[in-house]
Motif scaffolding. Structure first.
Motif, PDB file in Angstrom:
ATOM      1  N   ILE A  31       0.847  -1.187   0.000  1.00 36.02           N
ATOM      2  CA  ILE A  31       0.000   0.000   0.000  1.00 36.02           C
ATOM      3  C   ILE A  31       0.884   1.238   0.000  1.00 36.02           C
ATOM      4  N   GLU A  32       0.514   2.221  -0.822  1.00 34.85           N
ATOM      5  CA  GLU A  32       1.282   3.460  -0.884  1.00 34.85           C
ATOM      6  C   GLU A  32       0.345   4.654  -0.792  1.00 34.85           C
ATOM      7  N   TYR A  33       0.827   5.712  -0.160  1.00 30.45           N
ATOM      8  CA  TYR A  33       0.057   6.951  -0.085  1.00 30.45           C
ATOM      9  C   TYR A  33       0.236   7.714  -1.380  1.00 30.45           C
ATOM     10  N   GLN A  34      -0.898   8.089  -2.003  1.00 32.34           N
ATOM     11  CA  GLN A  34      -0.878   8.845  -3.242  1.00 32.34           C
ATOM     12  C   GLN A  34      -1.153  10.315  -2.919  1.00 32.34           C
ATOM     13  N   LYS A  35      -0.127  11.141  -3.068  1.00 32.56           N
ATOM     14  CA  LYS A  35      -0.246  12.549  -2.675  1.00 32.56           C
ATOM     15  C   LYS A  35      -1.304  13.284  -3.495  1.00 32.56           C
ATOM     16  N   ASN A  36      -1.399  12.980  -4.782  1.00 36.33           N
ATOM     17  CA  ASN A  36      -2.350  13.692  -5.646  1.00 36.33           C
ATOM     18  C   ASN A  36      -3.800  13.462  -5.212  1.00 36.33           C
ATOM     19  N   SER A  37      -4.143  12.219  -4.907  1.00 35.71           N
ATOM     20  CA  SER A  37      -5.522  11.894  -4.511  1.00 35.71           C
ATOM     21  C   SER A  37      -5.711  11.940  -2.995  1.00 35.71           C
ATOM     22  N   GLN A  38      -4.591  12.035  -2.255  1.00 37.69           N
ATOM     23  CA  GLN A  38      -4.601  11.989  -0.788  1.00 37.69           C
ATOM     24  C   GLN A  38      -5.314  10.729  -0.292  1.00 37.69           C
ATOM     25  N   ARG A  39      -4.960   9.619  -0.931  1.00 38.00           N
ATOM     26  CA  ARG A  39      -5.554   8.322  -0.561  1.00 38.00           C
ATOM     27  C   ARG A  39      -4.449   7.278  -0.424  1.00 38.00           C
ATOM     28  N   PHE A  40      -4.712   6.301   0.436  1.00 38.55           N
ATOM     29  CA  PHE A  40      -3.833   5.142   0.545  1.00 38.55           C
ATOM     30  C   PHE A  40      -4.382   4.076  -0.405  1.00 38.55           C
ATOM     31  N   GLU A  41      -3.568   3.667  -1.371  1.00 36.51           N
ATOM     32  CA  GLU A  41      -4.035   2.734  -2.390  1.00 36.51           C
ATOM     33  C   GLU A  41      -3.028   1.602  -2.567  1.00 36.51           C
ATOM     34  N   ALA A  42      -3.541   0.446  -2.981  1.00 35.22           N
ATOM     35  CA  ALA A  42      -2.659  -0.682  -3.265  1.00 35.22           C
ATOM     36  C   ALA A  42      -1.823  -0.372  -4.503  1.00 35.22           C
ATOM     37  N   ASP A  43      -0.538  -0.610  -4.393  1.00 36.92           N
ATOM     38  CA  ASP A  43       0.355  -0.453  -5.541  1.00 36.92           C
ATOM     39  C   ASP A  43      -0.050  -1.477  -6.603  1.00 36.92           C
ATOM     40  N   GLN A  44       0.073  -1.084  -7.848  1.00 37.87           N
ATOM     41  CA  GLN A  44      -0.328  -1.963  -8.946  1.00 37.87           C
ATOM     42  C   GLN A  44       0.890  -2.553  -9.647  1.00 37.87           C
ATOM     43  N   ARG A  45       0.793  -3.836  -9.973  1.00 38.71           N
ATOM     44  CA  ARG A  45       1.815  -4.494 -10.787  1.00 38.71           C
ATOM     45  C   ARG A  45       1.085  -5.408 -11.760  1.00 38.71           C
ATOM     46  N   ASP A  46       1.284  -5.201 -13.033  1.00 34.54           N
ATOM     47  CA  ASP A  46       0.589  -5.953 -14.077  1.00 34.54           C
ATOM     48  C   ASP A  46      -0.930  -5.848 -13.929  1.00 34.54           C
ATOM     49  N   GLY A  47      -1.401  -4.649 -13.521  1.00 35.10           N
ATOM     50  CA  GLY A  47      -2.839  -4.405 -13.426  1.00 35.10           C
ATOM     51  C   GLY A  47      -3.513  -5.015 -12.210  1.00 35.10           C
ATOM     52  N   LYS A  48      -2.722  -5.552 -11.276  1.00 39.68           N
ATOM     53  CA  LYS A  48      -3.286  -6.178 -10.079  1.00 39.68           C
ATOM     54  C   LYS A  48      -2.672  -5.552  -8.835  1.00 39.68           C
ATOM     55  N   ASP A  49      -3.417  -5.631  -7.706  1.00 38.65           N
ATOM     56  CA  ASP A  49      -2.852  -5.183  -6.439  1.00 38.65           C
ATOM     57  C   ASP A  49      -1.573  -5.957  -6.172  1.00 38.65           C
ATOM     58  N   ARG A  50      -0.521  -5.229  -5.842  1.00 38.98           N
ATOM     59  CA  ARG A  50       0.768  -5.875  -5.633  1.00 38.98           C
ATOM     60  C   ARG A  50       0.816  -6.559  -4.268  1.00 38.98           C
ATOM     61  N   GLN A  51       1.098  -7.850  -4.291  1.00 40.80           N
ATOM     62  CA  GLN A  51       1.297  -8.615  -3.065  1.00 40.80           C
ATOM     63  C   GLN A  51       2.764  -9.003  -2.970  1.00 40.80           C
ATOM     64  N   ILE A  52       3.319  -8.848  -1.784  1.00 41.70           N
ATOM     65  CA  ILE A  52       4.697  -9.265  -1.565  1.00 41.70           C
ATOM     66  C   ILE A  52       4.718 -10.792  -1.510  1.00 41.70           C
ATOM     67  N   ASP A  53       5.410 -11.395  -2.457  1.00 40.49           N
ATOM     68  CA  ASP A  53       5.477 -12.861  -2.550  1.00 40.49           C
ATOM     69  C   ASP A  53       6.632 -13.363  -1.685  1.00 40.49           C
ATOM     70  N   PHE A  54       6.466 -13.115  -0.401  1.00 42.27           N
ATOM     71  CA  PHE A  54       7.517 -13.443   0.561  1.00 42.27           C
ATOM     72  C   PHE A  54       6.868 -13.448   1.934  1.00 42.27           C
ATOM     73  N   LEU A  55       7.637 -13.454   2.975  1.00 41.84           N
ATOM     74  CA  LEU A  55       7.082 -13.328   4.319  1.00 41.84           C
ATOM     75  C   LEU A  55       6.447 -11.950   4.482  1.00 41.84           C
ATOM     76  N   PRO A  56       5.421 -11.811   5.337  1.00 45.75           N
ATOM     77  CA  PRO A  56       4.794 -10.495   5.538  1.00 45.75           C
ATOM     78  C   PRO A  56       5.786  -9.477   6.102  1.00 45.75           C
ATOM     79  N   TYR A  57       5.404  -8.212   6.036  1.00 46.77           N
ATOM     80  CA  TYR A  57       6.256  -7.143   6.563  1.00 46.77           C
ATOM     81  C   TYR A  57       6.560  -7.370   8.044  1.00 46.77           C
ATOM     82  N   PRO A  58       7.841  -7.291   8.439  1.00 45.31           N
ATOM     83  CA  PRO A  58       8.226  -7.550   9.831  1.00 45.31           C
ATOM     84  C   PRO A  58       7.992  -6.373  10.776  1.00 45.31           C
ATOM     85  N   GLY A  59       7.421  -5.307  10.283  1.00 44.44           N
ATOM     86  CA  GLY A  59       7.085  -4.124  11.086  1.00 44.44           C
ATOM     87  C   GLY A  59       6.101  -3.288  10.292  1.00 44.44           C
TER      88      GLY A  59
END
Length: 199
Positions: free
Chosen positions: A51-79
Motif C-alpha cells: 500500500i502506498e500513499y498517493q499525494k495527488n488523490s490523498q488516498r492510501f491505495e494498493a500499488d499496482q503491478r501488471d494491473g493487479k494489487d501488488r502482493q509481496i510474494d515473501f514473508l509479511p512485513y516484519p514491522g
C-alpha cells in the motif's frame, strides 16, 4: 425535557474530548518532532499488500503491478512500513525521489496512523541503481513499544537477531538480486540524513 438536556451535555462533553483533527494530507505533518520523527503507516506489520500513499488523490491505495494489487510474494512485513512526511530523497543526489521509508518496530497499526517515533538506525540499500534508505524506528509511546533499544549499538547487541531478519527481509522480499546491501547507519547519522532530506 431533562433527559434531552442530559443527552445534549453528554454529546458536548464527548465532542470536546475528541483529539484535534489530523491534516487531510498526512504528508503535511513535519518530519521531525520534539522527541523524534513522525511516521505515517502505509502497510501494517504482518501483512503483504503493498500500500502506498498517493499525494495527488490523498488516498492510501494498493500499488499496482501488471494491473493487479501488488502482493509481496515473501514473508509479511516484519514491522509497520511507511514514510517520514515532509522528506524527499532527491533524485539528483542519487535518491529515488520518494519520502524516506521507515520500518516502525511495534505491533500492527492501521494504515494512515501517524506515530511519533525515535530512529535507532537505518539500512542502506541500492534498488535499481538508486539509493533506498530504510529508517528503523520505535514508537516514543512506551505503551506501543515491543522492543526497547536505546540506540543502534543497543539494537545491534540485544536485538541482533531482529537486525539480521530486517536486513535479510529487505534483501529478498522483492526477489533475489533486486536490492544490494550497502550497510547500516547509526542513530546519529540517520538523524542527520533525515535533516538532509527534510523539505
Amino acid at each position: 425535557m431533562k433527559n434531552h438536556w442530559s443527552f445534549f451535555f453528554l454529546a458536548l462533553l464527548i465532542y470536546s474530548c475528541q483529539p484535534e483533527a489530523a491534516p487531510a494530507d498526512p504528508d503535511a505533518y513535519p518530519a521531525r518532532t520534539p522527541n523524534g520523527i513522525n511516521v505515517v503507516v502505509e502497510i501494517p506489520a504482518g501483512t503483504n499488500i503493498k500500500i502506498e500513499y498517493q499525494k495527488n488523490s490523498q488516498r492510501f491505495e494498493a500499488d499496482q503491478r501488471d494491473g493487479k494489487d501488488r502482493q509481496i510474494d515473501f514473508l509479511p512485513y516484519p514491522g509497520n512500513y511507511g514514510f517520514i512526511p515532509s522528506t524527499q530523497m532527491d533524485k539528483a543526489a542519487g535518491g529515488d525521489g520518494d519520502p524516506l521509508d521507515v520500518l516502525l518496530l511495534c505491533a500492527a497499526l492501521p494504515t494512515g496512523t501517524v506515530v511519533e517515533a525515535r530512529p535507532i538506525g537505518s539500512l542502506q540499500l541500492i534498488d535499481e541503481g538508486e539509493l533506498d534508505t530504510k529508517v528503523i524506528a520505535i514508537p516514543t509511546d512506551a505503551t506501543l513499544q515491543t522492543i526497547t533499544p536505546e540506540d543502534f549499538t543497543d539494537f545491534s547487541i540485544h536485538y541482533d537477531g531482529a537486525r539480521h531478519i530486517i536486513e535479510t527481509w529487505f534483501l529478498y522480499y522483492d526477489g533475489l538480486g533486486t536490492n544490494t546491501f550497502e550497510g547500516w547507519l547509526d542513530e546519529s547519522k540517520t538523524l542527520a540524513l533525515i535533516a538532509h532530506y527534510e523539505q
